[in-house]
Design a protein around this motif. Structure first.
Motif, PDB file in Angstrom:
ATOM      1  N   ALA A 112       0.923  -1.400  -0.290  1.00 10.22           N
ATOM      2  CA  ALA A 112       0.000   0.342  -0.159  1.00 10.22           C
ATOM      3  C   ALA A 112       1.342   0.916  -0.025  1.00 10.22           C
ATOM      4  CB  ALA A 112      -0.911   0.045   0.944  1.00 10.22           C
ATOM      5  N   VAL A 113       0.726   2.203  -0.739  1.00  6.88           N
ATOM      6  CA  VAL A 113       1.057   4.086  -0.600  1.00  6.88           C
ATOM      7  C   VAL A 113      -0.472   4.297  -0.136  1.00  6.88           C
ATOM      8  CG1 VAL A 113       2.844   2.996  -1.942  1.00  6.88           C
ATOM      9  CG2 VAL A 113       0.446   3.847  -3.212  1.00  6.88           C
ATOM     10  N   LEU A 115      -2.817  -1.658  11.836  1.00  3.62           N
ATOM     11  CA  LEU A 115      -1.656  -0.581  11.325  1.00  3.62           C
ATOM     12  C   LEU A 115      -0.607  -0.439  12.535  1.00  3.62           C
ATOM     13  CD1 LEU A 115       0.248   0.006   8.827  1.00  3.62           C
ATOM     14  CD2 LEU A 115      -0.780   2.011   8.902  1.00  3.62           C
ATOM     15  N   GLY A 116       0.805  -1.144  12.358  1.00  7.81           N
ATOM     16  CA  GLY A 116       1.863  -1.041  12.916  1.00  7.81           C
ATOM     17  C   GLY A 116       3.120  -1.851  12.941  1.00  7.81           C
ATOM     18  N   PRO A 117       3.988  -1.641  13.718  1.00  9.72           N
ATOM     19  CA  PRO A 117       5.088  -2.074  13.131  1.00  9.72           C
ATOM     20  C   PRO A 117       5.537  -3.621  12.569  1.00  9.72           C
ATOM     21  CG  PRO A 117       5.348  -1.249  15.105  1.00  9.72           C
ATOM     22  CD  PRO A 117       4.235  -1.247  15.030  1.00  9.72           C
ATOM     23  N   TRP A 168      17.435  -8.651   8.198  1.00 12.08           N
ATOM     24  CA  TRP A 168      15.967  -7.804   7.679  1.00 12.08           C
ATOM     25  C   TRP A 168      16.857  -6.151   6.990  1.00 12.08           C
ATOM     26  CZ3 TRP A 168      11.064  -6.139   8.382  1.00 12.08           C
ATOM     27  CH2 TRP A 168      10.742  -5.364   7.651  1.00 12.08           C
ATOM     28  N   ASP A 169      15.899  -6.430   6.138  1.00  8.51           N
ATOM     29  CA  ASP A 169      16.556  -4.847   5.781  1.00  8.51           C
ATOM     30  C   ASP A 169      15.170  -4.002   5.746  1.00  8.51           C
ATOM     31  OD1 ASP A 169      17.251  -1.630   5.574  1.00  8.51           O
ATOM     32  OD2 ASP A 169      18.152  -2.599   3.756  1.00  8.51           O
ATOM     33  N   ASP A 170      14.846  -3.455   6.526  1.00 10.30           N
ATOM     34  CA  ASP A 170      12.829  -2.834   6.881  1.00 10.30           C
ATOM     35  C   ASP A 170      13.369  -1.454   6.179  1.00 10.30           C
ATOM     36  OD1 ASP A 170      14.372  -1.652   9.065  1.00 10.30           O
ATOM     37  OD2 ASP A 170      12.194  -1.827  10.013  1.00 10.30           O
ATOM     38  N   ARG A 171      14.246  -0.853   5.433  1.00 10.44           N
ATOM     39  CA  ARG A 171      13.677   0.728   4.817  1.00 10.44           C
ATOM     40  C   ARG A 171      12.828   0.736   4.141  1.00 10.44           C
ATOM     41  NH1 ARG A 171      19.494   1.282   2.236  1.00 10.44           N
ATOM     42  NH2 ARG A 171      18.857  -0.771   1.797  1.00 10.44           N
ATOM     43  N   LEU A 172      12.624  -0.256   3.138  1.00  6.23           N
ATOM     44  CA  LEU A 172      10.937   0.515   2.500  1.00  6.23           C
ATOM     45  C   LEU A 172      10.007  -0.167   3.064  1.00  6.23           C
ATOM     46  CD1 LEU A 172      12.948  -2.141  -0.278  1.00  6.23           C
ATOM     47  CD2 LEU A 172      12.876   0.558   0.252  1.00  6.23           C
ATOM     48  N   VAL A 173      10.077  -0.436   4.669  1.00 11.43           N
ATOM     49  CA  VAL A 173       8.204  -0.464   5.380  1.00 11.43           C
ATOM     50  C   VAL A 173       8.682   0.339   6.195  1.00 11.43           C
ATOM     51  CG1 VAL A 173       7.350  -2.281   6.365  1.00 11.43           C
ATOM     52  CG2 VAL A 173       8.872  -2.722   4.656  1.00 11.43           C
ATOM     53  N   VAL A 174       7.570   0.685   6.455  1.00  9.18           N
ATOM     54  CA  VAL A 174       6.773   1.858   7.133  1.00  9.18           C
ATOM     55  C   VAL A 174       5.394   1.272   8.231  1.00  9.18           C
ATOM     56  CG1 VAL A 174       5.193   4.094   7.530  1.00  9.18           C
ATOM     57  CG2 VAL A 174       6.836   4.574   5.845  1.00  9.18           C
ATOM     58  N   GLY A 175       5.051   0.012   8.034  1.00 12.77           N
ATOM     59  CA  GLY A 175       4.274  -0.073   8.825  1.00 12.77           C
ATOM     60  C   GLY A 175       4.440  -1.355   7.800  1.00 12.77           C
ATOM     61  N   ILE A 176       2.764  -2.563   8.836  1.00 14.37           N
ATOM     62  CA  ILE A 176       2.207  -3.494   8.339  1.00 14.37           C
ATOM     63  C   ILE A 176       0.963  -3.221   9.151  1.00 14.37           C
ATOM     64  CG2 ILE A 176       1.969  -6.197   8.374  1.00 14.37           C
ATOM     65  CD1 ILE A 176       4.610  -5.187   7.452  1.00 14.37           C
ATOM     66  N   GLY A 177      -0.404  -3.407   7.642  1.00 12.07           N
ATOM     67  CA  GLY A 177      -1.401  -3.156   8.530  1.00 12.07           C
ATOM     68  C   GLY A 177      -2.654  -4.972   7.850  1.00 12.07           C
ATOM     69  N   ARG A 204      -6.339  -9.641   5.792  1.00 14.20           N
ATOM     70  CA  ARG A 204      -4.838 -10.158   4.832  1.00 14.20           C
ATOM     71  C   ARG A 204      -3.308  -8.528   5.472  1.00 14.20           C
ATOM     72  NH1 ARG A 204      -4.368 -10.564  -0.971  1.00 14.20           N
ATOM     73  NH2 ARG A 204      -2.687 -11.585  -0.484  1.00 14.20           N
ATOM     74  N   PHE A 205      -2.366  -9.750   5.818  1.00 14.53           N
ATOM     75  CA  PHE A 205      -1.575  -8.815   5.287  1.00 14.53           C
ATOM     76  C   PHE A 205      -1.207  -7.250   4.720  1.00 14.53           C
ATOM     77  CE2 PHE A 205       0.125 -11.771   8.535  1.00 14.53           C
ATOM     78  CZ  PHE A 205       0.096 -10.981   9.545  1.00 14.53           C
ATOM     79  N   VAL A 206      -1.029  -6.118   4.955  1.00 14.95           N
ATOM     80  CA  VAL A 206      -0.954  -5.424   4.065  1.00 14.95           C
ATOM     81  C   VAL A 206       0.465  -4.588   4.157  1.00 14.95           C
ATOM     82  CG1 VAL A 206      -1.252  -3.584   2.454  1.00 14.95           C
ATOM     83  CG2 VAL A 206      -2.838  -5.305   3.049  1.00 14.95           C
ATOM     84  N   THR A 207       1.729  -4.768   3.734  1.00 15.64           N
ATOM     85  CA  THR A 207       2.924  -4.286   3.523  1.00 15.64           C
ATOM     86  C   THR A 207       2.887  -2.136   3.016  1.00 15.64           C
ATOM     87  OG1 THR A 207       4.128  -5.851   3.774  1.00 15.64           O
ATOM     88  CG2 THR A 207       5.330  -4.161   3.241  1.00 15.64           C
ATOM     89  N   VAL A 208       3.305  -1.689   4.122  1.00 14.74           N
ATOM     90  CA  VAL A 208       2.534   0.041   4.103  1.00 14.74           C
ATOM     91  C   VAL A 208       4.322   0.759   3.154  1.00 14.74           C
ATOM     92  CG1 VAL A 208       1.907   2.199   4.403  1.00 14.74           C
ATOM     93  CG2 VAL A 208       0.513   0.999   4.953  1.00 14.74           C
TER      94      VAL A 208
END
Length: 156
Positions: free
Chosen positions: A18-19, A108-110, A119-128, A133-137
């Motif tokens: 998601a964006v 939505l949370g970390p 794991w390099d999580d720089r591309l992820v703001v959070g998970i909702g 279903r899981f959505v990676t923001v």
């Protein structure tokens, strides 16, 4: 980047991303992309959007996924990315655009446990979640933090 409000849900393979809708300028059907010599694999090239040259990245490759053949559902999403006091207009090719919607309330949370794994999580703001279903923001600023000054950059 704010994590509240409506999101544009994107599909890459079976995964949902998601964006924020506030960053989306438009969603285009797949169109011809002019390749650039010696470009990295994630930079597909340029498209013309009403007379402007816009760089197109491959969301699958940016996320470390295997490239896939285009389908009738393949879309190009044109985004506004903040860089300092300016913004850059870029585009991403994605397998499909699913919908504009809000994530499930309170979901939505970390990312949990990110410090445990290498794991390099720089591309992820959070998970909702959306409908369970899981959505990676996606974190657009980190994804495109190295936008060069030669890219199409406009005042904010």
């Amino acid at each position: 980047m704010t994590l509240e409000g409506q999101m544009v849900l994107l599909g890459c393979g079976e995964e949902l991303f998601a964006v924020p809708v506030t960053r989306v300028q438009e969603i285009l059907d797949l169109c011809p992309i002019s390749r650039l010599p010696h470009a990295p694999p994630h930079l597909l090239g340029l498209i013309d959007v009403r007379g402007e040259s816009i760089a197109v990245g491959d969301l699958r490759r940016l996320l470390g996924q295997t490239p896939a053949a285009d389908s009738p559902a393949t879309r190009i999403i044109v985004l506004s990315v903040v860089k300092g006091d300016s913004r850059a207009v870029i585009a991403l090719k994605t397998d499909r655009v699913i919908e504009v919607a809000e994530l499930d309330p309170g979901s939505l949370g970390p990312v949990q446990g990110k410090g445990v794994f290498n794991w390099d999580d720089r591309l992820v703001v959070g998970i909702g979640r959306r409908n369970g279903r899981f959505v990676t923001v996606l974190d657009l600023e980190h994804m495109f933090r190295d936008i060069s000054t030669s890219a199409k950059v406009r005042a904010a």
